[in-house]
Design a protein around this motif. Sequence first.
Motif, mmCIF file in Angstrom:
data_model
loop_
_atom_site.group_PDB
_atom_site.id
_atom_site.type_symbol
_atom_site.label_atom_id
_atom_site.label_comp_id
_atom_site.label_asym_id
_atom_site.label_seq_id
_atom_site.Cartn_x
_atom_site.Cartn_y
_atom_site.Cartn_z
ATOM 1 N N THR A 230 22.013 68.494 69.898
ATOM 2 C CA THR A 230 20.787 68.761 69.133
ATOM 3 C C THR A 230 21.164 69.238 67.737
ATOM 4 O O THR A 230 22.021 70.105 67.587
ATOM 5 C CB THR A 230 19.934 69.840 69.826
ATOM 6 N N GLU A 231 20.544 68.667 66.737
ATOM 7 C CA GLU A 231 20.756 69.144 65.367
ATOM 8 C C GLU A 231 19.940 70.422 65.190
ATOM 9 O O GLU A 231 18.711 70.386 65.243
ATOM 10 C CB GLU A 231 20.316 68.096 64.350
ATOM 11 N N VAL A 232 20.619 71.554 65.013
ATOM 12 C CA VAL A 232 19.928 72.842 64.872
ATOM 13 C C VAL A 232 20.050 73.305 63.424
ATOM 14 O O VAL A 232 21.161 73.423 62.892
ATOM 15 C CB VAL A 232 20.520 73.905 65.824
ATOM 16 N N ILE A 233 18.908 73.554 62.805
ATOM 17 C CA ILE A 233 18.872 73.977 61.400
ATOM 18 C C ILE A 233 18.156 75.318 61.311
ATOM 19 O O ILE A 233 17.015 75.461 61.764
ATOM 20 C CB ILE A 233 18.154 72.937 60.525
ATOM 21 N N PHE A 234 18.828 76.295 60.741
ATOM 22 C CA PHE A 234 18.302 77.662 60.622
ATOM 23 C C PHE A 234 17.890 77.913 59.174
ATOM 24 O O PHE A 234 18.712 77.853 58.269
ATOM 25 C CB PHE A 234 19.382 78.644 61.076
ATOM 26 N N VAL A 235 16.602 78.166 58.965
ATOM 27 C CA VAL A 235 16.065 78.493 57.646
ATOM 28 C C VAL A 235 15.686 79.976 57.677
ATOM 29 O O VAL A 235 14.649 80.346 58.242
ATOM 30 C CB VAL A 235 14.825 77.628 57.324
ATOM 31 N N PRO A 236 16.499 80.876 57.126
ATOM 32 C CA PRO A 236 16.240 82.322 57.249
ATOM 33 C C PRO A 236 14.915 82.744 56.615
ATOM 34 O O PRO A 236 14.420 82.126 55.675
ATOM 35 C CB PRO A 236 17.422 82.961 56.510
ATOM 36 N N GLY A 237 14.372 83.853 57.151
ATOM 37 C CA GLY A 237 13.149 84.431 56.607
ATOM 38 C C GLY A 237 13.418 85.805 56.026
ATOM 39 O O GLY A 237 14.573 86.182 55.807
ATOM 40 N N ASN A 238 12.370 86.576 55.800
ATOM 41 C CA ASN A 238 12.558 87.890 55.191
ATOM 42 C C ASN A 238 13.126 88.913 56.178
ATOM 43 O O ASN A 238 13.882 89.808 55.793
ATOM 44 C CB ASN A 238 11.240 88.403 54.606
ATOM 45 N N ARG B 256 20.170 76.652 56.007
ATOM 46 C CA ARG B 256 19.616 76.086 54.784
ATOM 47 C C ARG B 256 18.469 76.963 54.285
ATOM 48 O O ARG B 256 17.722 77.538 55.071
ATOM 49 C CB ARG B 256 19.105 74.664 55.022
ATOM 50 N N ASP B 257 18.290 77.044 52.979
ATOM 51 C CA ASP B 257 17.222 77.847 52.397
ATOM 52 C C ASP B 257 15.872 77.167 52.611
ATOM 53 O O ASP B 257 14.866 77.810 52.914
ATOM 54 C CB ASP B 257 17.480 78.054 50.909
ATOM 55 N N GLU B 258 15.865 75.863 52.451
ATOM 56 C CA GLU B 258 14.691 75.014 52.687
ATOM 57 C C GLU B 258 15.194 73.576 52.752
ATOM 58 O O GLU B 258 16.335 73.293 52.409
ATOM 59 C CB GLU B 258 13.655 75.157 51.571
ATOM 60 N N LEU B 259 14.357 72.672 53.193
ATOM 61 C CA LEU B 259 14.761 71.264 53.257
ATOM 62 C C LEU B 259 13.520 70.413 53.434
ATOM 63 O O LEU B 259 12.411 70.920 53.633
ATOM 64 C CB LEU B 259 15.748 71.019 54.391
ATOM 65 N N ILE B 260 13.714 69.100 53.353
ATOM 66 C CA ILE B 260 12.615 68.158 53.530
ATOM 67 C C ILE B 260 12.853 67.373 54.813
ATOM 68 O O ILE B 260 13.926 66.792 55.009
ATOM 69 C CB ILE B 260 12.495 67.208 52.327
ATOM 70 N N HIS B 261 11.853 67.387 55.692
ATOM 71 C CA HIS B 261 11.900 66.624 56.940
ATOM 72 C C HIS B 261 11.014 65.394 56.779
ATOM 73 O O HIS B 261 9.862 65.506 56.349
ATOM 74 C CB HIS B 261 11.406 67.478 58.105
ATOM 75 N N THR B 262 11.556 64.233 57.135
ATOM 76 C CA THR B 262 10.784 62.996 57.085
ATOM 77 C C THR B 262 10.393 62.607 58.503
ATOM 78 O O THR B 262 11.257 62.412 59.359
ATOM 79 C CB THR B 262 11.583 61.859 56.432
ATOM 80 N N THR B 263 9.103 62.508 58.757
ATOM 81 C CA THR B 263 8.625 62.179 60.094
ATOM 82 C C THR B 263 8.833 60.698 60.377
ATOM 83 O O THR B 263 9.148 59.899 59.485
ATOM 84 C CB THR B 263 7.131 62.505 60.249
ATOM 85 N N GLN C 53 6.617 58.669 60.822
ATOM 86 C CA GLN C 53 5.591 57.948 60.070
ATOM 87 C C GLN C 53 5.889 57.902 58.574
ATOM 88 O O GLN C 53 5.099 57.377 57.793
ATOM 89 C CB GLN C 53 4.227 58.610 60.300
ATOM 90 N N GLY C 54 7.027 58.486 58.186
ATOM 91 C CA GLY C 54 7.424 58.464 56.782
ATOM 92 C C GLY C 54 6.875 59.581 55.940
ATOM 93 O O GLY C 54 7.082 59.597 54.710
ATOM 94 N N LYS C 55 6.203 60.542 56.546
ATOM 95 C CA LYS C 55 5.687 61.682 55.784
ATOM 96 C C LYS C 55 6.816 62.650 55.453
ATOM 97 O O LYS C 55 7.622 62.985 56.318
ATOM 98 C CB LYS C 55 4.601 62.410 56.573
ATOM 99 N N ARG C 56 6.856 63.096 54.206
ATOM 100 C CA ARG C 56 7.893 64.010 53.748
ATOM 101 C C ARG C 56 7.325 65.428 53.730
ATOM 102 O O ARG C 56 6.392 65.728 52.995
ATOM 103 C CB ARG C 56 8.404 63.589 52.376
ATOM 104 N N MET C 57 7.922 66.282 54.585
ATOM 105 C CA MET C 57 7.398 67.635 54.793
ATOM 106 C C MET C 57 8.404 68.680 54.308
ATOM 107 O O MET C 57 9.578 68.670 54.717
ATOM 108 C CB MET C 57 7.114 67.858 56.276
ATOM 109 N N LEU C 58 7.953 69.582 53.452
ATOM 110 C CA LEU C 58 8.774 70.705 53.011
ATOM 111 C C LEU C 58 8.856 71.723 54.146
ATOM 112 O O LEU C 58 7.833 72.129 54.698
ATOM 113 C CB LEU C 58 8.149 71.345 51.776
ATOM 114 N N VAL C 59 10.081 72.122 54.520
ATOM 115 C CA VAL C 59 10.282 73.098 55.590
ATOM 116 C C VAL C 59 10.881 74.365 54.979
ATOM 117 O O VAL C 59 11.965 74.322 54.388
ATOM 118 C CB VAL C 59 11.215 72.550 56.690
ATOM 119 N N LEU C 60 10.188 75.482 55.122
ATOM 120 C CA LEU C 60 10.671 76.764 54.630
ATOM 121 C C LEU C 60 9.934 77.869 55.381
ATOM 122 O O LEU C 60 8.898 77.617 56.002
ATOM 123 C CB LEU C 60 10.478 76.900 53.124
ATOM 124 N N HIS C 61 10.488 79.088 55.321
ATOM 125 C CA HIS C 61 9.851 80.184 56.061
ATOM 126 C C HIS C 61 8.507 80.545 55.456
ATOM 127 O O HIS C 61 7.518 80.717 56.164
ATOM 128 C CB HIS C 61 10.766 81.407 56.101
#
Length: 284
Positions: free
Chosen positions: A93-101, A120-127, A129-137
Amino acid sequence: MKPGESFLTKDFLRANGKREPLRFRAIWISDVHLGTTGCQAQRLLEFLRRTESDTLYLVGDIIDGWQLKRRWYWDQSHNNVVQTVLKKAKKGTEVIFVPGNHDEAVRQFIDLDFGGIRVRDELIHTTAQGKRMLVLHGDRFDGVIACAKWLAYVGDNLYTMILKFNQIFNSWRARAGLPYWSLSQYLKLKVKNAVSYITSFETALADEARRRGLDGVICGHIHKPEIRDIDGITYCNDGDWVESLTALVEDQAGVLRLLTWQDVVGVTMQQHNEEMEALCVSPS
């Protein structure tokens, strides 16, 4: 789909296969707050063991460094959650940790990888369906955190007190055969200022996604699970594992949905009961 109705239908279960974990393209969880008495680690453990995904996003506040600095608390179930996540990473499983406060100390390790977990501080996930989603805390868009961190600490102490009462209250409900109910969630939705704060937070994040030319945003931080359209931007909050016990999931078709602990436990128990019934039926 009717309000409150689970999307985990019999067709979905057949597609996933009985006696197998529910499988998704991606799962987002946040605000676990390991290291606190309010953390629902055992329920999260059940969720993690009954689900699989290609990618698992840990969207901040997984470990509560604020509380651990005040008083050390670490139950065995908290260890089990960490070990289960590491096991998933080891198995592919690709595990990505985006820390919070609350686990901001981890931010010094941004862009490094540990034990198969990418920080990672933040990243973009592409679904799918091709939707580009900003991922951050999302804490950077919280005016209290950004402008008056001392007030955030005060609020955190009050919140901890409410959660302790909530534990006692729900132990009474369990003895009476009633389901889990979150007092803190109820208070949030009833207090006008809290509702206004949540709306401002959601709008600010949607505006940021729009500014970057993205289709949506996925975050945590405010402990309010939500999927809604904000002026053409898909806003998703995966909730938490203190109050709502929710995760955001993407199925193989690229559809984003909220999934609760109750959904997963109820469905897998239904699977088990159906199998036991089938074994008990005598051949005609």
